[in-house]
Design an enzyme around this catalytic site. Structure first.
Site, PDB file in Angstrom:
ATOM      1  N   HIS A   1      -3.639   6.992   3.161  1.00  0.00           N
ATOM      2  CA  HIS A   1      -4.000   5.709   2.569  1.00  0.00           C
ATOM      3  C   HIS A   1      -5.397   5.345   3.052  1.00  0.00           C
ATOM      4  O   HIS A   1      -5.702   5.451   4.245  1.00  0.00           O
ATOM      5  CB  HIS A   1      -2.987   4.658   3.002  1.00  0.00           C
ATOM      6  CG  HIS A   1      -3.356   3.259   2.591  1.00  0.00           C
ATOM      7  ND1 HIS A   1      -3.900   2.973   1.378  1.00  0.00           N
ATOM      8  CD2 HIS A   1      -3.272   2.074   3.258  1.00  0.00           C
ATOM      9  CE1 HIS A   1      -4.130   1.668   1.288  1.00  0.00           C
ATOM     10  NE2 HIS A   1      -3.757   1.101   2.429  1.00  0.00           N
TER      11      HIS A   1
ATOM     12  N   ASN B   1     -10.195  -0.465   0.084  1.00  0.00           N
ATOM     13  CA  ASN B   1      -8.731  -0.400   0.112  1.00  0.00           C
ATOM     14  C   ASN B   1      -8.196  -0.838  -1.252  1.00  0.00           C
ATOM     15  O   ASN B   1      -8.278  -2.009  -1.604  1.00  0.00           O
ATOM     16  CB  ASN B   1      -8.208  -1.309   1.228  1.00  0.00           C
ATOM     17  CG  ASN B   1      -6.693  -1.237   1.373  1.00  0.00           C
ATOM     18  OD1 ASN B   1      -6.002  -0.731   0.497  1.00  0.00           O
ATOM     19  ND2 ASN B   1      -6.186  -1.756   2.480  1.00  0.00           N
TER      20      ASN B   1
ATOM     21  N   CYS C   1       0.811  -1.229   0.000  1.00  0.00           N
ATOM     22  CA  CYS C   1       0.000   0.000   0.000  1.00  0.00           C
ATOM     23  C   CYS C   1       0.842   1.276   0.000  1.00  0.00           C
ATOM     24  O   CYS C   1       0.333   2.353  -0.297  1.00  0.00           O
ATOM     25  CB  CYS C   1      -0.955  -0.008   1.187  1.00  0.00           C
ATOM     26  SG  CYS C   1      -1.966  -1.482   1.221  1.00  0.00           S
TER      27      CYS C   1
HETATM   28  N1  COA Z   1     -18.483  -9.395   8.930  1.00  0.00           N
HETATM   29  C1  COA Z   1     -18.922  -9.688  10.154  1.00  0.00           C
HETATM   30  N2  COA Z   1     -18.122 -10.072  11.144  1.00  0.00           N
HETATM   31  C2  COA Z   1     -16.802 -10.163  10.893  1.00  0.00           C
HETATM   32  C3  COA Z   1     -16.273  -9.869   9.630  1.00  0.00           C
HETATM   33  C4  COA Z   1     -17.170  -9.478   8.623  1.00  0.00           C
HETATM   34  N3  COA Z   1     -16.768  -9.181   7.374  1.00  0.00           N
HETATM   35  N4  COA Z   1     -14.934 -10.052   9.653  1.00  0.00           N
HETATM   36  C5  COA Z   1     -14.632 -10.432  10.902  1.00  0.00           C
HETATM   37  N5  COA Z   1     -15.757 -10.512  11.653  1.00  0.00           N
HETATM   38  C6  COA Z   1     -15.897 -10.892  13.058  1.00  0.00           C
HETATM   39  C7  COA Z   1     -14.751 -11.711  13.544  1.00  0.00           C
HETATM   40  O1  COA Z   1     -14.944 -13.079  13.207  1.00  0.00           O
HETATM   41  C8  COA Z   1     -14.824 -11.487  15.032  1.00  0.00           C
HETATM   42  O2  COA Z   1     -15.824 -12.287  15.572  1.00  0.00           O
HETATM   43  P1  COA Z   1     -15.676 -12.949  17.044  1.00  0.00           P
HETATM   44  O3  COA Z   1     -15.549 -11.783  17.976  1.00  0.00           O
HETATM   45  O4  COA Z   1     -16.917 -13.724  17.171  1.00  0.00           O
HETATM   46  O5  COA Z   1     -14.417 -13.768  16.955  1.00  0.00           O
HETATM   47  C9  COA Z   1     -15.287 -10.032  15.140  1.00  0.00           C
HETATM   48  O6  COA Z   1     -15.853  -9.707  13.862  1.00  0.00           O
HETATM   49  C10 COA Z   1     -14.166  -9.065  15.439  1.00  0.00           C
HETATM   50  O7  COA Z   1     -13.063  -9.347  14.588  1.00  0.00           O
HETATM   51  P2  COA Z   1     -11.796  -8.437  14.547  1.00  0.00           P
HETATM   52  O8  COA Z   1     -10.853  -8.969  13.517  1.00  0.00           O
HETATM   53  O9  COA Z   1     -11.255  -8.248  15.942  1.00  0.00           O
HETATM   54  O10 COA Z   1     -12.454  -7.068  14.062  1.00  0.00           O
HETATM   55  P3  COA Z   1     -11.815  -5.657  13.921  1.00  0.00           P
HETATM   56  O11 COA Z   1     -12.583  -4.668  14.683  1.00  0.00           O
HETATM   57  O12 COA Z   1     -10.333  -5.676  14.147  1.00  0.00           O
HETATM   58  O13 COA Z   1     -12.080  -5.319  12.400  1.00  0.00           O
HETATM   59  C11 COA Z   1     -10.832  -5.270  10.359  1.00  0.00           C
HETATM   60  C12 COA Z   1     -11.527  -6.137  11.396  1.00  0.00           C
HETATM   61  C13 COA Z   1     -10.181  -6.169   9.316  1.00  0.00           C
HETATM   62  C14 COA Z   1     -11.872  -4.401   9.716  1.00  0.00           C
HETATM   63  C15 COA Z   1      -9.792  -4.403  11.056  1.00  0.00           C
HETATM   64  O14 COA Z   1      -8.976  -5.189  11.876  1.00  0.00           O
HETATM   65  C16 COA Z   1      -8.912  -3.662  10.097  1.00  0.00           C
HETATM   66  O15 COA Z   1      -9.364  -2.885   9.275  1.00  0.00           O
HETATM   67  N6  COA Z   1      -7.599  -3.852  10.251  1.00  0.00           N
HETATM   68  C17 COA Z   1      -6.636  -3.160   9.454  1.00  0.00           C
HETATM   69  C18 COA Z   1      -6.689  -3.704   8.099  1.00  0.00           C
HETATM   70  C19 COA Z   1      -5.883  -2.915   7.175  1.00  0.00           C
HETATM   71  O16 COA Z   1      -5.892  -1.728   7.206  1.00  0.00           O
HETATM   72  N7  COA Z   1      -5.186  -3.605   6.308  1.00  0.00           N
HETATM   73  C20 COA Z   1      -4.460  -3.054   5.266  1.00  0.00           C
HETATM   74  C21 COA Z   1      -3.354  -2.242   5.746  1.00  0.00           C
HETATM   75  S1  COA Z   1      -2.647  -1.580   4.351  1.00  0.00           S
END
Ligand code: COA
Length: 326
Positions: free
Chosen positions: A253, A283, A112
């Protein structure tokens, strides 16, 4: 001598994949995606559409905005992690399309942060007097390396391209660029399938050779992103003896709205001074900063003379920033 952005362009594929579309094929909801990421839709390249097609569309738009011709281009720097071929590099494929034969052309993989890396390199060419019209591009077809059976990543990614033209200027211009990488975080966000590894597992999307998908530990990437982006913002301002009040627009970003919010808070910038386009395209990795820049320019928010802070973090991890007078 400074380098200055004299034109921007971008391209988003026609097909739109909304949160409601995703609801129909995986266990997720529009409300969850919007609340956790800020994303509402993403654009998906057509089966026959290539990375080079998208890069060309964005590049031609940037050249037109700059009032320049493809024949004027004397350097092409492309950031991408989803090139059409292992080689020739994505810059060279783009050069052939544009018809600016002979100009040096390369692509680099910094996930990214790729566009910021490419911008930093092109800036040095222009400042050194080695380029008078540098095309800097971020182009990505993430849909081809996204696992649509993994709801934690499938909701995030989309396809798109953005480009800028850099030209020499006695007025600033790019004031400074800052690049970093820390490979000890490689396990947090990666995509296997490198050619040196041999044939990789996984189905072949759109008839392409087998390739693995993006894998991510989302919550850890989130924490690392907030910390490192906060740090690079301080580094960038300190290097220019400025404080955040000088910044007109943060152009971050577009990975997650909550990361953007945290960066703005760290800077003490109200969200009204942040270019947020993530809702429209998700993204798009290296394409996201030039996309946001182009959208913000064309809708009239970003004006000539504004002070912009660009920043990005991606797999590696790599991260970078640029402070520039637009
Ligand atoms: N829909 C519904 N529930 C979802 C889901 C979706 N698409 N994806 C994950 N979940 C669930 C998980 O299974 C988890 O359930 P549980 O509590 O029963 O285990 C719950 O949501 C929380 O998951 P978690 O991964 O802790 O959520 P989060 O708040 O961290 O959000 C992201 C997930 C991916 C949105 C977030 O971590 C994120 O954006 N991270 C950075 C990603 C990024 O920027 N990447 C690129 C960098 S360049």
């Amino acid at each position: 001598m400074y380098s200055r952005i004299v034109g921007t362009g971008s391209y988003l594929p026609e097909r739109v994949l909304t949160n409601f579309d995703l609801e129909k094929c995986m266990d997720t909801s529009d409300a969850w995606i919007r609340e956790r990421t800020g994303i509402e839709r993403r654009h998906i390249a057509a089966p026959g559409e290539s990375n080079t097609d998208m890069a060309e569309r964005a590049s031609r738009a940037a050249l037109a905005a700059a009032g320049m011709q493809p024949a004027d281009v004397d350097l092409i720097a492309v950031g991408t992690t989803t090139p059409d071929l292992v080689f020739p590099n994505a810059g060279t494929l783009l050069q052939e399309r544009l018809g600016c034969r002979g100009a040096p052309a390369f692509s680099l993989e910094a996930a990214c942060s790729g566009f910021i890396y490419a911008l930093a390199i092109a800036d040095k060419f222009v400042r050194a007097g080695d380029s008078r019209c540098a095309l800097v591009v971020g182009s990505e077809i993430l849909s081809r390396i996204t696992d649509y059976s993994d709801r934690s990543t499938a909701i995030l990614f989309g396809d798109g391209a953005g480009a800028v033209v850099l030209a020499p200027s006695s007025e600033p211009g790019i004031l400074s660029t800052h690049l970093h990488a820390d490979g000890s975080y490689q396990h947090l966000l990666y995509c296997t399938g490198g050619p040196a590894r041999g044939a990789a597992p996984g189905p072949a999307p759109n008839g392409l050779p087998p390739m693995d998908y993006v894998r991510m530990h989302g919550s850890e990437v989130f924490r690392v992103a907030v910390t490192l982006l906060g740090r690079i913002v301080d580094e960038t301002l300190a290097a220019n003896h400025m404080d955040c009040s000088a910044i007109d627009w943060l152009v971050p970003h577009q990975a997650n709205y909550r990361i953007i919010q945290a960066s703005a808070k760290k800077l003490g910038l109200p969200l009204e001074r942040v270019i947020v386009t993530i809702q429209e395209h998700g993204n798009t990795s290296t394409a996201s900063v030039p996309l946001a820049l182009d959208i913000g320019t064309r809708d009239g928010r970003i004006k000539r003379g504004d002070l912009l802070l660009l920043e990005a973090l991606g797999g590696g991890v790599t991260w970078g920033s640029a402070l520039l007078r637009y």
